[in-house]
Design a protein around this motif. Structure first.
Motif, PDB file in Angstrom:
ATOM      1  N   GLU A   4      -4.942   8.686  -8.270  1.00  0.00           N
ATOM      2  CA  GLU A   4      -6.005   7.984  -8.818  1.00  0.00           C
ATOM      3  C   GLU A   4      -5.574   6.611  -9.131  1.00  0.00           C
ATOM      4  O   GLU A   4      -6.320   5.467  -8.848  1.00  0.00           O
ATOM      5  N   GLU A   5      -4.372   6.636  -9.795  1.00  0.00           N
ATOM      6  CA  GLU A   5      -3.993   5.041 -10.140  1.00  0.00           C
ATOM      7  C   GLU A   5      -3.603   4.617  -8.845  1.00  0.00           C
ATOM      8  O   GLU A   5      -3.734   3.235  -8.878  1.00  0.00           O
ATOM      9  N   ALA A   6      -2.882   5.135  -8.006  1.00  0.00           N
ATOM     10  CA  ALA A   6      -2.571   4.465  -6.893  1.00  0.00           C
ATOM     11  C   ALA A   6      -3.849   3.866  -6.114  1.00  0.00           C
ATOM     12  O   ALA A   6      -3.675   2.828  -5.672  1.00  0.00           O
ATOM     13  N   GLN A   7      -4.764   4.823  -6.178  1.00  0.00           N
ATOM     14  CA  GLN A   7      -6.135   4.392  -5.227  1.00  0.00           C
ATOM     15  C   GLN A   7      -6.673   2.998  -5.992  1.00  0.00           C
ATOM     16  O   GLN A   7      -7.011   1.952  -5.048  1.00  0.00           O
ATOM     17  N   ARG A   8      -6.624   3.101  -7.254  1.00  0.00           N
ATOM     18  CA  ARG A   8      -7.193   1.871  -8.022  1.00  0.00           C
ATOM     19  C   ARG A   8      -6.352   0.542  -7.761  1.00  0.00           C
ATOM     20  O   ARG A   8      -6.815  -0.289  -7.618  1.00  0.00           O
ATOM     21  N   ALA A   9      -4.944   0.735  -7.806  1.00  0.00           N
ATOM     22  CA  ALA A   9      -4.086  -0.276  -7.369  1.00  0.00           C
ATOM     23  C   ALA A   9      -4.322  -0.983  -6.077  1.00  0.00           C
ATOM     24  O   ALA A   9      -4.396  -2.170  -5.964  1.00  0.00           O
ATOM     25  N   ALA A  10      -4.555  -0.234  -5.277  1.00  0.00           N
ATOM     26  CA  ALA A  10      -4.727  -0.264  -3.677  1.00  0.00           C
ATOM     27  C   ALA A  10      -6.041  -1.205  -3.524  1.00  0.00           C
ATOM     28  O   ALA A  10      -5.959  -2.035  -3.031  1.00  0.00           O
ATOM     29  N   CYS A  11      -7.059  -0.613  -4.038  1.00  0.00           N
ATOM     30  CA  CYS A  11      -8.501  -1.262  -4.125  1.00  0.00           C
ATOM     31  C   CYS A  11      -8.321  -2.755  -4.729  1.00  0.00           C
ATOM     32  O   CYS A  11      -8.940  -3.765  -4.352  1.00  0.00           O
ATOM     33  N   ALA A  12      -7.603  -2.724  -5.990  1.00  0.00           N
ATOM     34  CA  ALA A  12      -7.507  -4.051  -6.530  1.00  0.00           C
ATOM     35  C   ALA A  12      -6.617  -5.093  -5.866  1.00  0.00           C
ATOM     36  O   ALA A  12      -6.333  -6.109  -6.251  1.00  0.00           O
ATOM     37  N   GLY A  13      -5.641  -4.531  -4.822  1.00  0.00           N
ATOM     38  CA  GLY A  13      -4.686  -5.453  -4.151  1.00  0.00           C
ATOM     39  C   GLY A  13      -3.302  -5.638  -5.112  1.00  0.00           C
ATOM     40  O   GLY A  13      -2.632  -6.534  -4.807  1.00  0.00           O
ATOM     41  N   ASP A  14      -3.361  -4.610  -5.935  1.00  0.00           N
ATOM     42  CA  ASP A  14      -1.813  -5.002  -6.999  1.00  0.00           C
ATOM     43  C   ASP A  14      -0.897  -4.081  -6.375  1.00  0.00           C
ATOM     44  O   ASP A  14      -0.543  -2.831  -6.747  1.00  0.00           O
ATOM     45  N   LEU A  15       0.040  -4.723  -5.698  1.00  0.00           N
ATOM     46  CA  LEU A  15       0.931  -4.109  -4.673  1.00  0.00           C
ATOM     47  C   LEU A  15       2.060  -3.395  -5.752  1.00  0.00           C
ATOM     48  O   LEU A  15       2.672  -2.228  -5.605  1.00  0.00           O
ATOM     49  N   THR A  16       2.620  -4.108  -6.641  1.00  0.00           N
ATOM     50  CA  THR A  16       3.398  -3.616  -7.596  1.00  0.00           C
ATOM     51  C   THR A  16       3.111  -2.513  -8.280  1.00  0.00           C
ATOM     52  O   THR A  16       3.905  -1.409  -8.054  1.00  0.00           O
ATOM     53  N   VAL A  17       1.855  -2.259  -8.431  1.00  0.00           N
ATOM     54  CA  VAL A  17       1.407  -1.161  -9.526  1.00  0.00           C
ATOM     55  C   VAL A  17       1.312  -0.090  -8.297  1.00  0.00           C
ATOM     56  O   VAL A  17       1.646   1.245  -8.614  1.00  0.00           O
ATOM     57  N   LEU A  18       0.666  -0.565  -7.318  1.00  0.00           N
ATOM     58  CA  LEU A  18       0.447   0.638  -6.098  1.00  0.00           C
ATOM     59  C   LEU A  18       1.918   1.275  -5.713  1.00  0.00           C
ATOM     60  O   LEU A  18       1.830   2.532  -5.726  1.00  0.00           O
ATOM     61  N   ILE A  19       2.981   0.541  -5.526  1.00  0.00           N
ATOM     62  CA  ILE A  19       4.299   1.045  -5.063  1.00  0.00           C
ATOM     63  C   ILE A  19       4.608   2.049  -6.059  1.00  0.00           C
ATOM     64  O   ILE A  19       4.985   3.170  -5.768  1.00  0.00           O
ATOM     65  N   GLY A  20       4.779   1.678  -7.558  1.00  0.00           N
ATOM     66  CA  GLY A  20       5.284   2.486  -8.425  1.00  0.00           C
ATOM     67  C   GLY A  20       4.500   3.912  -8.491  1.00  0.00           C
ATOM     68  O   GLY A  20       4.784   4.993  -8.550  1.00  0.00           O
ATOM     69  N   TYR A  21       3.122   3.803  -8.312  1.00  0.00           N
ATOM     70  CA  TYR A  21       2.308   5.056  -8.422  1.00  0.00           C
ATOM     71  C   TYR A  21       2.284   5.869  -6.961  1.00  0.00           C
ATOM     72  O   TYR A  21       2.372   7.234  -7.091  1.00  0.00           O
ATOM     73  N   ASP A  22       2.589   5.171  -5.903  1.00  0.00           N
ATOM     74  CA  ASP A  22       2.687   5.688  -4.807  1.00  0.00           C
ATOM     75  C   ASP A  22       3.989   6.597  -4.658  1.00  0.00           C
ATOM     76  O   ASP A  22       4.012   7.808  -4.257  1.00  0.00           O
ATOM     77  N   LEU A  23       5.002   6.257  -5.369  1.00  0.00           N
ATOM     78  CA  LEU A  23       6.278   6.666  -5.168  1.00  0.00           C
ATOM     79  C   LEU A  23       6.334   7.924  -6.128  1.00  0.00           C
ATOM     80  O   LEU A  23       6.819   9.120  -5.731  1.00  0.00           O
ATOM     81  N   ARG A  24       5.507   7.750  -7.133  1.00  0.00           N
ATOM     82  CA  ARG A  24       5.577   9.036  -7.970  1.00  0.00           C
ATOM     83  C   ARG A  24       4.674   9.951  -7.599  1.00  0.00           C
ATOM     84  O   ARG A  24       4.846  11.309  -7.708  1.00  0.00           O
ATOM     85  N   PHE A  25       3.589   9.742  -6.813  1.00  0.00           N
ATOM     86  CA  PHE A  25       2.489  10.659  -6.380  1.00  0.00           C
ATOM     87  C   PHE A  25       3.504  11.554  -5.249  1.00  0.00           C
ATOM     88  O   PHE A  25       3.070  12.844  -5.273  1.00  0.00           O
ATOM     89  N   TRP A  26       4.155  10.857  -4.424  1.00  0.00           N
ATOM     90  CA  TRP A  26       4.815  11.454  -3.408  1.00  0.00           C
ATOM     91  C   TRP A  26       5.811  12.390  -3.936  1.00  0.00           C
ATOM     92  O   TRP A  26       6.100  13.615  -3.383  1.00  0.00           O
ATOM     93  N   ARG A  27       6.667  11.960  -4.891  1.00  0.00           N
ATOM     94  CA  ARG A  27       7.564  12.784  -5.441  1.00  0.00           C
ATOM     95  C   ARG A  27       7.263  14.094  -6.005  1.00  0.00           C
ATOM     96  O   ARG A  27       7.792  15.164  -6.083  1.00  0.00           O
ATOM     97  N   GLU A  28       6.097  13.837  -6.985  1.00  0.00           N
ATOM     98  CA  GLU A  28       5.526  15.045  -7.758  1.00  0.00           C
ATOM     99  C   GLU A  28       4.942  16.055  -6.571  1.00  0.00           C
ATOM    100  O   GLU A  28       5.022  17.137  -6.710  1.00  0.00           O
ATOM    101  N   LEU A  29       4.158  15.611  -5.564  1.00  0.00           N
ATOM    102  CA  LEU A  29       3.490  16.240  -4.511  1.00  0.00           C
ATOM    103  C   LEU A  29       4.643  17.205  -4.132  1.00  0.00           C
ATOM    104  O   LEU A  29       4.702  18.440  -3.777  1.00  0.00           O
ATOM    105  N   SER A  30       5.674  16.452  -3.176  1.00  0.00           N
ATOM    106  CA  SER A  30       6.933  17.163  -2.835  1.00  0.00           C
ATOM    107  C   SER A  30       7.497  18.166  -3.503  1.00  0.00           C
ATOM    108  O   SER A  30       7.993  19.266  -2.979  1.00  0.00           O
ATOM    109  N   SER A  31       7.737  17.876  -4.855  1.00  0.00           N
ATOM    110  CA  SER A  31       8.383  18.759  -5.946  1.00  0.00           C
ATOM    111  C   SER A  31       7.653  20.114  -6.050  1.00  0.00           C
ATOM    112  O   SER A  31       8.277  21.237  -6.533  1.00  0.00           O
ATOM    113  N   LEU A  32       6.450  20.316  -5.521  1.00  0.00           N
ATOM    114  CA  LEU A  32       5.543  21.514  -5.708  1.00  0.00           C
ATOM    115  C   LEU A  32       6.337  22.516  -4.659  1.00  0.00           C
ATOM    116  O   LEU A  32       5.920  23.658  -4.673  1.00  0.00           O
TER     117      LEU A  32
END
Length: 236
Positions: free
Chosen positions: A133-161
């Protein structure tokens, strides 16, 4: 004394990781540009630390594909081509598809991953969804720095499952390299609103339903979007 030596080793290892993380963030933020060269001494002076943990951090980043070691001259931020980006997208897709196959076979790592109604699984997926959700909000706002941070956390936590730390580290490395390649083009765009992929929550919802066909379609759309965008920016 053994205790002092051990503490010193831990401190140096921690500093090494902190420096590596800081430099990686500098590259992702575009403050260290592709092709930019620097020495161990320059980085050590910048952070006010000794040369040893800096050298170790730079070697680590070289092994991860973010830097290139220059004989007797220091290091250089790696320049990625669009062909590199296409290869990285293909590689990470194969890893992600392997995760989906594991779900299809009903053995996606630890037992709790096999049952989406299990409380542990539900809580873990909810946490990943919040990152999405945070990554999506950052993407829609065009905030690349925030998007990258949350995107990396998203995939790390998802793959860790899926319970395989090698998969987690490999996918994380591929996604970092993908972002390093992409940011050299994306940072030149004044307004990124509406240009960045924002399908994280849609993907989590599909996986929560164990609908891997839908998940594959979402990833295929993500890859098509990313390749088209970076190719357009790279050739434009």
């Amino acid at each position: 004394m053994p205790g002092t030596s051990g503490n010193g080793a831990v401190t140096r290892s921690t500093l090494r990781q902190q420096i590596a993380d800081a430099l990686r963030d500098e590259v992702l933020a575009g403050r260290l540009q592709p092709g930019q060269e620097f020495t161990v001494k320059e980085i050590a002076d910048q952070y006010g630390v000794s040369a040893t943990p800096v050298r170790e951090a730079l070697v680590d980043l070289s092994a991860q594909g973010l830097l290139e070691a220059l004989q007797h001259r220091g290091f250089r931020v790696r320049e990625y081509s669009f062909a590199d980006f296409r290869g990285l997208v293909e590689a990470r897709s194969l890893v992600i598809d392997g995760m989906f196959h594991a779900l299809d076979r009903g053995r996606g790592g630890p037992p709790h991953v096999q049952d989406p109604d299990d409380p542990y699984t539900a809580a873990a997926l909810a946490g990943v969804r919040r990152r999405g959700e945070e990554a999506q909000r950052a993407a829609c706002a065009g905030d690349l720095t925030v998007l990258i941070g949350y995107d990396l956390r998203f995939w790390r936590e998802l793959s860790s499952l899926f319970g395989n730390p090698y998969l987690v580290d490999f996918l994380h490395r591929l996604r970092v390299q993908s972002w390093v390649c992409a940011v050299q083009h994306l940072r030149r765009v004044t307004d990124l609103r509406g240009l960045l992929w924002a399908g994280h929550t849609e993907l989590i919802d599909a996986l929560s339903r164990r609908d891997t066909d839908a998940a594959r379609c979402i990833i295929a759309g993500h890859n098509t979007h990313a390749l088209a965008l970076i190719e357009r920016l790279a050739t434009g």
